[in-house]
Design a protein around this motif. Structure first.
Motif, PDB file in Angstrom:
ATOM      1  N   ALA A  67       0.813  -1.211   0.000  1.00  0.00           N
ATOM      2  CA  ALA A  67       0.000   0.000   0.000  1.00  0.00           C
ATOM      3  C   ALA A  67       0.846   1.260   0.000  1.00  0.00           C
ATOM      4  N   ARG A  68       2.109   1.143  -0.391  1.00  0.00           N
ATOM      5  CA  ARG A  68       2.977   2.322  -0.422  1.00  0.00           C
ATOM      6  C   ARG A  68       3.694   2.421  -1.758  1.00  0.00           C
ATOM      7  N   GLN A  69       2.910   2.363  -2.827  1.00  0.00           N
ATOM      8  CA  GLN A  69       3.493   2.535  -4.152  1.00  0.00           C
ATOM      9  C   GLN A  69       3.901   3.998  -4.342  1.00  0.00           C
ATOM     10  N   PRO A  70       5.008   4.261  -5.044  1.00  0.00           N
ATOM     11  CA  PRO A  70       5.447   5.655  -5.233  1.00  0.00           C
ATOM     12  C   PRO A  70       4.434   6.441  -6.039  1.00  0.00           C
ATOM     13  N   GLY A  71       4.200   7.661  -5.608  1.00  0.00           N
ATOM     14  CA  GLY A  71       3.250   8.516  -6.295  1.00  0.00           C
ATOM     15  C   GLY A  71       2.546   9.428  -5.311  1.00  0.00           C
ATOM     16  N   ALA A  72       1.568  10.171  -5.811  1.00  0.00           N
ATOM     17  CA  ALA A  72       0.800  11.114  -4.987  1.00  0.00           C
ATOM     18  C   ALA A  72      -0.547  10.488  -4.638  1.00  0.00           C
ATOM     19  N   THR A  73      -0.856  10.453  -3.350  1.00  0.00           N
ATOM     20  CA  THR A  73      -2.117   9.876  -2.876  1.00  0.00           C
ATOM     21  C   THR A  73      -2.798  10.862  -1.941  1.00  0.00           C
ATOM     22  N   THR A  74      -4.077  11.082  -2.151  1.00  0.00           N
ATOM     23  CA  THR A  74      -4.869  11.992  -1.325  1.00  0.00           C
ATOM     24  C   THR A  74      -6.188  11.326  -0.978  1.00  0.00           C
ATOM     25  N   THR A  75      -6.632  11.508   0.274  1.00  0.00           N
ATOM     26  CA  THR A  75      -7.872  10.900   0.753  1.00  0.00           C
ATOM     27  C   THR A  75      -8.767  11.980   1.340  1.00  0.00           C
ATOM     28  N   TRP A  76     -10.051  11.890   1.032  1.00  0.00           N
ATOM     29  CA  TRP A  76     -11.055  12.794   1.592  1.00  0.00           C
ATOM     30  C   TRP A  76     -12.156  11.978   2.251  1.00  0.00           C
ATOM     31  N   ALA A  77     -12.723  12.525   3.315  1.00  0.00           N
ATOM     32  CA  ALA A  77     -13.960  11.989   3.887  1.00  0.00           C
ATOM     33  C   ALA A  77     -15.119  12.628   3.137  1.00  0.00           C
ATOM     34  N   LEU A  78     -16.027  11.804   2.640  1.00  0.00           N
ATOM     35  CA  LEU A  78     -17.137  12.288   1.830  1.00  0.00           C
ATOM     36  C   LEU A  78     -18.444  12.072   2.577  1.00  0.00           C
ATOM     37  N   TYR A  79     -19.235  13.135   2.705  1.00  0.00           N
ATOM     38  CA  TYR A  79     -20.532  13.058   3.356  1.00  0.00           C
ATOM     39  C   TYR A  79     -21.597  13.522   2.361  1.00  0.00           C
ATOM     40  N   PRO A  80     -22.183  12.589   1.601  1.00  0.00           N
ATOM     41  CA  PRO A  80     -23.241  12.983   0.646  1.00  0.00           C
ATOM     42  C   PRO A  80     -24.470  13.502   1.387  1.00  0.00           C
ATOM     43  N   ASP A  81     -25.341  14.148   0.638  1.00  0.00           N
ATOM     44  CA  ASP A  81     -26.585  14.619   1.228  1.00  0.00           C
ATOM     45  C   ASP A  81     -27.387  13.435   1.776  1.00  0.00           C
ATOM     46  N   HIS A  82     -28.152  13.709   2.813  1.00  0.00           N
ATOM     47  CA  HIS A  82     -28.890  12.629   3.484  1.00  0.00           C
ATOM     48  C   HIS A  82     -29.847  11.936   2.503  1.00  0.00           C
ATOM     49  N   HIS A  95     -16.937   2.559   1.925  1.00  0.00           N
ATOM     50  CA  HIS A  95     -18.131   2.822   2.736  1.00  0.00           C
ATOM     51  C   HIS A  95     -18.042   1.918   3.964  1.00  0.00           C
ATOM     52  N   HIS A  96     -18.202   2.495   5.150  1.00  0.00           N
ATOM     53  CA  HIS A  96     -18.110   1.743   6.398  1.00  0.00           C
ATOM     54  C   HIS A  96     -19.390   1.940   7.197  1.00  0.00           C
ATOM     55  N   ALA A  97     -19.884   0.845   7.752  1.00  0.00           N
ATOM     56  CA  ALA A  97     -21.057   0.892   8.631  1.00  0.00           C
ATOM     57  C   ALA A  97     -20.665   0.303   9.969  1.00  0.00           C
ATOM     58  N   ALA A  98     -20.693   1.126  11.037  1.00  0.00           N
ATOM     59  CA  ALA A  98     -20.372   0.690  12.401  1.00  0.00           C
ATOM     60  C   ALA A  98     -21.667   0.640  13.198  1.00  0.00           C
ATOM     61  N   VAL A  99     -22.050  -0.563  13.632  1.00  0.00           N
ATOM     62  CA  VAL A  99     -23.322  -0.774  14.318  1.00  0.00           C
ATOM     63  C   VAL A  99     -23.114  -0.666  15.825  1.00  0.00           C
ATOM     64  N   ARG A 100     -23.712   0.346  16.429  1.00  0.00           N
ATOM     65  CA  ARG A 100     -23.721   0.510  17.882  1.00  0.00           C
ATOM     66  C   ARG A 100     -25.180   0.703  18.306  1.00  0.00           C
ATOM     67  N   ASP A 101     -25.456   1.653  19.211  1.00  0.00           N
ATOM     68  CA  ASP A 101     -26.848   1.978  19.507  1.00  0.00           C
ATOM     69  C   ASP A 101     -27.535   2.518  18.264  1.00  0.00           C
ATOM     70  N   TYR A 102     -26.766   3.172  17.430  1.00  0.00           N
ATOM     71  CA  TYR A 102     -27.227   3.587  16.106  1.00  0.00           C
ATOM     72  C   TYR A 102     -26.106   3.252  15.122  1.00  0.00           C
ATOM     73  N   THR A 103     -26.425   3.207  13.849  1.00  0.00           N
ATOM     74  CA  THR A 103     -25.447   2.834  12.829  1.00  0.00           C
ATOM     75  C   THR A 103     -24.782   4.085  12.277  1.00  0.00           C
ATOM     76  N   ALA A 104     -23.455   4.138  12.400  1.00  0.00           N
ATOM     77  CA  ALA A 104     -22.678   5.272  11.887  1.00  0.00           C
ATOM     78  C   ALA A 104     -22.087   4.894  10.534  1.00  0.00           C
ATOM     79  N   HIS A 105     -22.272   5.759   9.557  1.00  0.00           N
ATOM     80  CA  HIS A 105     -21.764   5.519   8.208  1.00  0.00           C
ATOM     81  C   HIS A 105     -20.624   6.488   7.896  1.00  0.00           C
ATOM     82  N   THR A 106     -19.580   5.961   7.297  1.00  0.00           N
ATOM     83  CA  THR A 106     -18.427   6.775   6.901  1.00  0.00           C
ATOM     84  C   THR A 106     -18.052   6.421   5.474  1.00  0.00           C
ATOM     85  N   GLN A 107     -17.845   7.455   4.657  1.00  0.00           N
ATOM     86  CA  GLN A 107     -17.424   7.253   3.272  1.00  0.00           C
ATOM     87  C   GLN A 107     -16.122   8.008   3.029  1.00  0.00           C
ATOM     88  N   THR A 108     -15.225   7.402   2.289  1.00  0.00           N
ATOM     89  CA  THR A 108     -13.985   8.075   1.893  1.00  0.00           C
ATOM     90  C   THR A 108     -13.780   7.902   0.397  1.00  0.00           C
TER      91      THR A 108
END
Length: 357
Positions: A89-104, A142-155
């Motif tokens: 996961a460390r190939q030479p080059g430029a890598t950028t990551t953003w957290a994305l929160y689409p409209d509900h 896309h990540h779904a973490a199930v607790r008392d409520y389900t938290a969604h995270t997109q990157t």
């Protein structure tokens, strides 16, 4: 966007040969052709035909989701690489990551989801047009973490290999503008890859106390309409991660790929119904390429999480049931669980093709 119909997308999940396998296949074809040509001049020894036939069987016979050669490669890699190599996961080059929160409700609403995918497709087409050879990779998780409520995270992550384009920052900044239209975009630094502490039959234990089991998505029906994430992540009672790695092909390479795909379909397909299916798909491909679209080589992965081997095995079983219900095909990657979980993290953006067989 999430389509594996023949022609419009080039699914690595279906054809994904590693570079070594591609070289061996070409060598086998060349040797086989040479043997046949020499047979016209003088008959070769009988054993040469057996050698060529055996090599072809090893490369092409598929007991399960892989050919015999791929099973051997997976077994060798499992013995050689007990942990995830840093270079993966460390190939030479430029890598950028953003957290994305689409409209509900974007992924739940059919109209908004179609608009989202159209905008994402435009970003992929731009990325494809910035280089003469393929190499730019866009990775969505896309990540779904199930607790008392389900938290969604997109990157969303972008990787531009070193030396592919003259100004990688210009490409990344332009893609940032494209992705900003999809929702709220925030630059983030991905957490380090968790190390593998133990491996079992179909799961990997990580040093943070979690257990993971990862599958490659080898096919889904056209009827999904892009709602793969709701089908696999929403309404579940365990943590799950879904990731898709896109490799958009440049315009010239897209046209050549479409041309050879059409030629192969016409030359080697004898089923009339299948011929008509490929003809419809090639017509769609032609229209998309004329409109400026690009073919996209893609890989898709699903990871289920648990706090013990029993819970992750049960989560894997529930994921298989949900996939069967929606006609989605999963390959649980036996022998590669110690590295496959990386593909559902943002670090999967900079992995090289063939890292997961």
């Amino acid at each position: 966007m999430y389509s594996l119909t023949p022609g419009y997308r080039i699914p690595a999940v279906q054809r994904g040969l590693s570079p070594v396998e591609t070289l061996l296949t070409k060598a086998n074809a060349g040797v086989g052709g040479a043997v046949l040509m020499s047979a016209m001049i003088s008959p070769p020894p009988a054993w040469t035909f057996g050698v060529v036939g055996a090599a072809a069987a090893v490369l092409n016979a598929a007991p399960g989701p892989r050919s015999i050669a791929r099973w051997a490669a997976v077994g060798y890699r499992h013995l050689r690489e007990r942990t995830v190599p840093e270079a993966m996961a460390r190939q030479p080059g430029a890598t950028t990551t953003w957290a994305l929160y689409p409209d509900h409700g974007t992924m739940q609403d059919e109209h908004h989801r179609a608009v989202f995918h159209a905008a994402f497709s435009r970003a992929l087409s731009f990325a494809a047009g910035q280089a003469r050879s393929a190499g730019i990779q866009v990775h969505a998780t896309h990540h779904a973490a199930v607790r008392d409520y389900t938290a969604h995270t997109q990157t969303v992550s972008v990787h531009v290999p070193k030396g592919l384009v003259g100004q990688a920052d210009r490409v990344i900044d332009t893609l940032h503008g494209e992705f900003a239209a999809l929702g709220a975009l925030t630059p983030i630094e991905p957490e380090p890859i968790p190390a593998v502490a133990d491996c079992g039959p179909g799961w990997a234990a990580l040093d943070d106390g979690r257990y993971a089991s990862t599958a490659r998505i080898t096919g889904w029906p056209e009827e999904t309409g892009g709602d793969l994430m709701p089908k696999l992540l929403l309404g579940q009672d365990s943590d799950r991660s879904l990731a898709v790695l896109y490799r958009p092909l440049p315009a010239g390479q897209s046209r050549r790929s479409a041309k050879w795909q059409i030629a192969a379909a016409e030359a080697f397909t004898t089923d009339k119904v299948k011929q008509d299916t490929h003809q419809l798909a090639s017509g769609t491909t032609h229209g998309a390429l004329v409109q400026g679209a690009s073919l996209v080589d893609l890989d898709a992965y699903l990871t289920v999480w648990g706090d013990s081997p029993e819970t992750v095995t049960e989560a894997r079983w529930q994921a298989s049931l949900a996939a069967d219900r929606h006609r989605i095909h999963l390959d649980w990657l036996p022998g590669q669980q110690h590295r496959a979980h990386v593909m559902t993290t943002p670090h999967g953006a900079s992995t090289r093709k063939g890292a997961i067989l």
